[in-house]
Design a protein around this motif. Structure first.
Motif, PDB file in Angstrom:
ATOM      1  N   THR A 129      41.749  45.579  34.001  1.00  0.00           N
ATOM      2  CA  THR A 129      41.631  45.114  35.734  1.00  0.00           C
ATOM      3  C   THR A 129      40.672  43.665  35.949  1.00  0.00           C
ATOM      4  O   THR A 129      40.355  43.378  34.687  1.00  0.00           O
ATOM      5  CB  THR A 129      40.290  46.286  36.026  1.00  0.00           C
ATOM      6  OG1 THR A 129      39.597  46.372  35.868  1.00  0.00           O
ATOM      7  CG2 THR A 129      40.600  47.551  36.442  1.00  0.00           C
ATOM      8  N   THR A 130      40.971  43.248  37.213  1.00  0.00           N
ATOM      9  CA  THR A 130      40.023  41.796  36.813  1.00  0.00           C
ATOM     10  C   THR A 130      38.447  41.858  37.612  1.00  0.00           C
ATOM     11  O   THR A 130      38.087  40.864  36.778  1.00  0.00           O
ATOM     12  CB  THR A 130      40.285  41.272  38.348  1.00  0.00           C
ATOM     13  OG1 THR A 130      40.649  42.204  39.355  1.00  0.00           O
ATOM     14  CG2 THR A 130      42.103  40.801  38.187  1.00  0.00           C
ATOM     15  N   GLY A 131      37.841  43.329  36.971  1.00  0.00           N
ATOM     16  CA  GLY A 131      36.663  43.319  37.784  1.00  0.00           C
ATOM     17  C   GLY A 131      36.082  44.905  37.347  1.00  0.00           C
ATOM     18  O   GLY A 131      37.533  45.422  37.284  1.00  0.00           O
ATOM     19  N   ASP A 189      38.249  44.543  43.281  1.00  0.00           N
ATOM     20  CA  ASP A 189      39.318  43.506  42.165  1.00  0.00           C
ATOM     21  C   ASP A 189      40.793  44.393  42.503  1.00  0.00           C
ATOM     22  O   ASP A 189      40.944  45.174  42.995  1.00  0.00           O
ATOM     23  CB  ASP A 189      38.663  43.807  40.516  1.00  0.00           C
ATOM     24  CG  ASP A 189      37.336  43.041  40.786  1.00  0.00           C
ATOM     25  OD1 ASP A 189      37.834  42.152  40.942  1.00  0.00           O
ATOM     26  OD2 ASP A 189      35.889  43.461  40.973  1.00  0.00           O
ATOM     27  N   SER A 207      35.202  46.756  40.431  1.00  0.00           N
ATOM     28  CA  SER A 207      35.602  46.904  41.861  1.00  0.00           C
ATOM     29  C   SER A 207      36.277  47.219  42.317  1.00  0.00           C
ATOM     30  O   SER A 207      37.736  46.515  41.926  1.00  0.00           O
ATOM     31  CB  SER A 207      34.115  45.973  42.308  1.00  0.00           C
ATOM     32  OG  SER A 207      34.217  46.510  43.922  1.00  0.00           O
TER      33      SER A 207
END
Length: 580
Positions: free
Chosen positions: A33-35, A41, A37
């Motif tokens: 994922t990009t982060g 995200d 949350s």
């Protein structure tokens, strides 16, 4: 343009999850994922491996365009750059494929809360209904199986090294999913040595329990997987606890797992030496047999084991000037059963007031007169009192007849008189007084309806009924004078009428008495009545009609429900005022 949520796949039924682990399909999933949350995200990569019986039967892997740039820290960890995902499909195209791939399987992930959190958020974003997946977290399983000395860390890389996984995690979705598969299989080997062989057993195993509690799992080993009643027996063969189950083995096994958290039950399990059982055709038979066994044994760990002995009845006394008497035993024309003496007294007092039944406890002979020294009802005296002229036994009998007719459901005139009084009080703006009378009237209606509903069943000498079974075929019952005399199943594809004939021929002989429920336990008749009210029930045969009285309390139920709703609203308002 709005779109209705799509329904993807069929989930495993509870019974299917009781199949061995080797026959259960798992889909091991990992996301990048990009982060961290799920709401802020997005997913950049999905990797999934479908396994059954230790074999890989399918894999799914794809990059996902998150619709935004990937932070440098994430690029450093995963190696996935913004340029790599520019031509990848969006989650709206990927998610349906994943849900189809995982349909009917148990989802597995390392730190499953993270992965399922992102998948749920993606489903919401795509307006797709998230299936009710069964989920297994290998972090939770590892913490349950492994000691801290053996595994100080349960990170995926640490567990992959511990179990010498064929694939090492690389922070790429498919590699990490493959590594998780190896970890999962190694953990399954550990729990298999402890008697855990199905997914439902695995779910029960995850919470920690005492070794003594778990050691008694063998008490459930020989039980059938059918509906019935189970009895925990103590050191002196005494019945400690009695319960019902649709699957005896699974239900009893739960008492020896972490899913059982009640202190009383843990104490009971510690005392138990064996578990007896009675197989039943279906849930109704199990419920009835449980009630009868509770009365016979009064086991100490059942809170309601003495309930049938606690019931109260409001009965008219057998004397020239009858009055209501509160008794434990039902007599002809009695009203009940009530859970408390106070409830019985309140309802009896209301009926007495509006039927003209005396409330004093004096014994008055046939040659006597009633009302001689009673103050008028208007100043709080007995509603049956009459200063001029004095009542004779013959005149007073009319009042008793009104009460009998009200209870039997042949005349609801007293209920109309109560409602008229409520309206008069409301018109006079005596709203608190009207509310008190309304509440008393609602209690009378509900008590009358309860009895009349039960009497409708108990008054039938023989009733044969059928209900569609969940697995196909028919559940069958033979009821005689309110008691379950026989029960059985006509399985799918089996002609039901020969089964009905056999059940009727083998049914118990019932000798009714003169009480309102003809000697049957109120709880047993109540179970039968609820079963008869359930969808799909067919009356196969009946010696008399199955009906409630035309002037009974059934037609007043809507009014009584409105009254109860008003009470709830007033209570809520009072609570609000207290809080304010």
């Amino acid at each position: 343009m709005s779109t209705a949520p799509a329904r993807i796949g069929r989930q495993l039924a509870f019974d299917e999850l009781d199949t061995p682990l080797r026959d259960t399909t798992f889909v091991v999933v990992d996301l990048e994922t990009t982060g961290g949350s799920p709401t802020a995200d997005a997913i950049t990569e999905i990797g999934a491996v479908k396994i059954r019986g230790g074999e890989v039967i399918g894999e799914l892997a794809t990059l996902v365009d998150p619709g935004r740039s990937i932070p440098p820290l994430i690029v450093e960890i995963t190696g996935i750059t913004t340029a790599m995902v520019l031509g990848a499909p969006r989650i709206e195209r990927v998610l349906p494929s994943f849900l189809e791939f995982a349909a009917g399987a148990v989802l597995v992930a390392h730190n499953a809360q993270f992965d399922t959190g992102f998948l749920r958020a993606a489903a919401k974003q795509c307006n797709v209904e998230w299936p009710a997946f069964k989920v297994l977290c290998t972090v939770q399983l590892a913490r349950r199986v492994l000691t801290r000395d053996e595994a100080p860390s349960v990170r995926l890389s640490a567990l992959a090294s511990l179990f010498a996984a064929t694939t090492q995690p690389t922070h790429r979705a498919l590699d990490d999913a493959r590594a998780t598969v190896d970890v999962l299989h190694a953990l399954f080997e550990r729990v298999g040595n402890q008697g855990v062989h199905s997914f439902s057993e695995l779910v029960d195993y995850l919470p920690a329990v005492s070794s003594g509690q778990r050691a008694k799992r063998s008490l459930a080993a020989g039980l059938p997987r059918t509906p019935g009643v189970y009895l925990f027996r103590g050191p002196s063969n005494e019945a400690l606890y009695i319960g019902t189950a649709v699957n005896l083995q699974r239900r009893v096994r739960n008492y020896f797992t972490g899913s059982e958290t009640r202190g009383r039950m843990k104490e009971m399990v510690a005392l138990a030496e064996r578990v007896d059982h009675v197989e039943c055709a279906h849930a109704l038979e199990a419920g009835v047999r449980e009630l009868r066994l509770l009365v016979a044994h009064t086991p100490p760990y059942n809170r309601r084991s003495k309930f049938p002995k606690r019931a109260w009845w409001a009965s008219l006394t057998d004397e020239p000037f009858p009055r209501f008497s509160l008794t434990r035993k039902a007599t002809p024309n009695a009203l009940g059963p009530f859970g408390s003496r106070t409830d019985a007294a309140d309802v009896a007092a209301t009926i007495a007031e509006y039927c003209g039944i005396r409330t004093c406890t004096d014994r008055i002979g046939a040659s006597g007169v009633h009302g001689k020294n009673c103050p008028p009802a208007a100043v709080g005296g007995c509603p049956a009192s009459s200063i001029q002229p004095l009542q004779t036994a013959e005149e007073y009998a009319e009042a008793a007849a009104k009460a009998v007719a009200l209870i039997a459901g042949t005349d609801d005139a007293p209920l109309h008189r109560i409602r008229a009084r409520i309206e008069r009080l409301s018109d006079a703006e005596l709203f608190e007084s009207a509310a008190r009378v309304r509440d008393r009237a609602a209690a009378v209606v509900l008590a009358l309806r309860k009895l009349q509903r039960l009497v409708a069943v108990a008054s039938i000498t023989e009733l044969v009924a059928a209900r569609p079974a969940i697995e196909g075929g028919w559940e069958l019952i033979v009821v005689r004078s309110g008691r379950l005399a026989s029960a059985g199943i006509a399985a799918r594809g089996v002609a039901p009428m020969p089964v009905v004939a056999a059940l009727t021929a083998a049914a118990e002989t019932v000798v009714p008495d003169q009480s309102p429920l003809r000697g049957a336990m109120a709880e047993e008749v109540g179970l039968i009545a609820r079963w008869l009210d359930s969808p799909g029930v067919r009356i196969v045969a009946a010696s008399e009609g199955y009906r409630e009285p035309a002037a009974g309390a059934g037609s007043w139920l809507g009014w009584a429900e409105l009254a109860r709703d008003a009470v709830r609203a007033e209570s809520a308002g009072a609570a609000y005022l207290r809080l304010a």
